[in-house]
Design an enzyme around this catalytic site. Structure first.
Site, PDB file in Angstrom:
ATOM      1  N   ARG A 139       0.838  -1.215   0.000  1.00 26.27           N
ATOM      2  CA  ARG A 139       0.000   0.000   0.000  1.00 26.27           C
ATOM      3  C   ARG A 139       0.864   1.254   0.000  1.00 26.27           C
ATOM      4  O   ARG A 139       0.971   1.953  -0.997  1.00 26.27           O
ATOM      5  CB  ARG A 139      -0.946  -0.016   1.209  1.00 26.27           C
ATOM      6  CG  ARG A 139      -2.105   1.005   1.125  1.00 26.27           C
ATOM      7  CD  ARG A 139      -1.737   2.454   1.349  1.00 26.27           C
ATOM      8  NE  ARG A 139      -1.153   2.730   2.665  1.00 26.27           N
ATOM      9  CZ  ARG A 139      -0.707   3.918   3.021  1.00 26.27           C
ATOM     10  NH1 ARG A 139      -0.745   4.952   2.177  1.00 26.27           N
ATOM     11  NH2 ARG A 139      -0.162   4.099   4.219  1.00 26.27           N
ATOM     12  N   CYS A 188       6.256   9.777  -0.666  1.00 26.04           N
ATOM     13  CA  CYS A 188       4.947  10.397  -0.472  1.00 26.04           C
ATOM     14  C   CYS A 188       4.722  11.455  -1.538  1.00 26.04           C
ATOM     15  O   CYS A 188       5.553  12.343  -1.717  1.00 26.04           O
ATOM     16  CB  CYS A 188       4.842  11.041   0.911  1.00 26.04           C
ATOM     17  SG  CYS A 188       3.266  11.880   1.157  1.00 26.04           S
TER      18      CYS A 188
END
Length: 289
Positions: free
Chosen positions: A13, A238
């Site tokens: 994930r 990110c």
């Protein structure tokens, strides 16, 4: 026998969400099925967010339907809102995760709301999950530094972690989102956080941009933390933290823990197999200048 330390595998994930190549469901399932054989107790495999914001996670329902679930493994999913929780329950997630930021700048960039507003969003998610018996884990981003606000005072993650614990999450994962934290910063942050939340309910989530993730894990171990998030192959980063590199590689953390005499219950050969698979899934196109 050394102490037991758990690696919480987040590659499928958190690791894959930022890859530019649209990764087929079959490849994700193959990675998760390999990880399921390695001895992990918990694997984060899905994110039930809008595909508009995180296109890579669009097939999460199908991924969860197709994986071969191993006995004793908890398959976790990120759920930012009640709709996400509904989808996670339909997909038979074993636990869910919610996320907040320790900094206002990152909260606005990542969640399009203030820290206070983010708590208003997740509170009903945590309440309903607990009502239906679904464990909830909480992530805190930018615990030492924010790409928008700069240095983050230790009081900020301490305050946020305390609020998550009060909501009822069973564990708070503390994220060095930029991956540049120095060990002394982590020590100062943990000095503050462990006053509010006991170490047994904390986890470390270190990105490895500056190559200090293992040093920061060592500091965290001194505080009694025994759970660390990692991603096979060092996948991740990110999209809302410019310049941040991937999560610390699971195989790197595993090798270091074993060198320190720690017990992990993981099969290093299968972890290496999963890491090779993860690296092969990376977008091979060159990064633009």
């Amino acid at each position: 026998m050394g102490e037991h330390v758990e690696i919480f595998e987040v590659g499928p994930r958190d690791g894959l969400q930022n890859e530019a190549r649209a990764i087929p469901v079959a490849e994700k399932v193959a990675l998760i099925d390999t990880l399921s054989r390695a001895g992990f107790r918990r694997i984060e495999v899905a994110s039930f967010v809008s595909p508009k914001w995180v296109p890579q996670m669009a097939g999460s329902d199908e991924v969860m339907a197709r994986i071969r679930r191993a006995p004793g493994v908890s398959y976790a999913a990120l759920t930012p809102n009640l709709k996400g929780l509904e989808r996670a329950r339909a997909a038979a997630a074993d636990e869910i995760a919610v996320f907040v930021s320790a900094s206002e700048g990152f909260s606005q960039a990542n969640l399009n709301c203030s820290v206070e507003e983010s708590f208003a969003r997740i509170a009903p998610v945590v309440d309903l999950a607990r009502e239906v018996g679904l464990p909830v884990r909480g992530y805190v981003s930018c615990v030492t530094e924010c790409p928008f606000d700069g240095a983050v005072a230790p009081a900020a993650p301490a305050r946020v972690a305390a609020r998550l614990a009060a909501l009822g999450v069973y564990e708070v994962s503390l994220g060095d989102t930029l991956g540049r934290a120095r060990p002394e910063q982590v020590r100062q942050m943990l000095d503050a956080v462990t006053v509010e939340v006991p170490a047994r309910h904390l986890a470390g989530h270190f990105h490895d941009t500056a190559g200090r993730a293992v040093d920061n894990i060592a500091v965290s171990l001194d505080f009694g933390i025994r759970v660390f998030d990692a991603a096979v192959g060092g996948l991740g980063g990110c999209p809302y933290a410019p310049g941040a590199q991937g999560n610390v590689a699971t195989e790197k953390v595993l090798a270091w823990l074993l060198s320190q005499g720690m017990q992990t219950d993981l099969d290093a050969a299968i972890v290496a197999e999963a890491a090779a698979l993860a690296r092969s899934m990376r977008d091979p196109s060159p990064v633009p200048e």
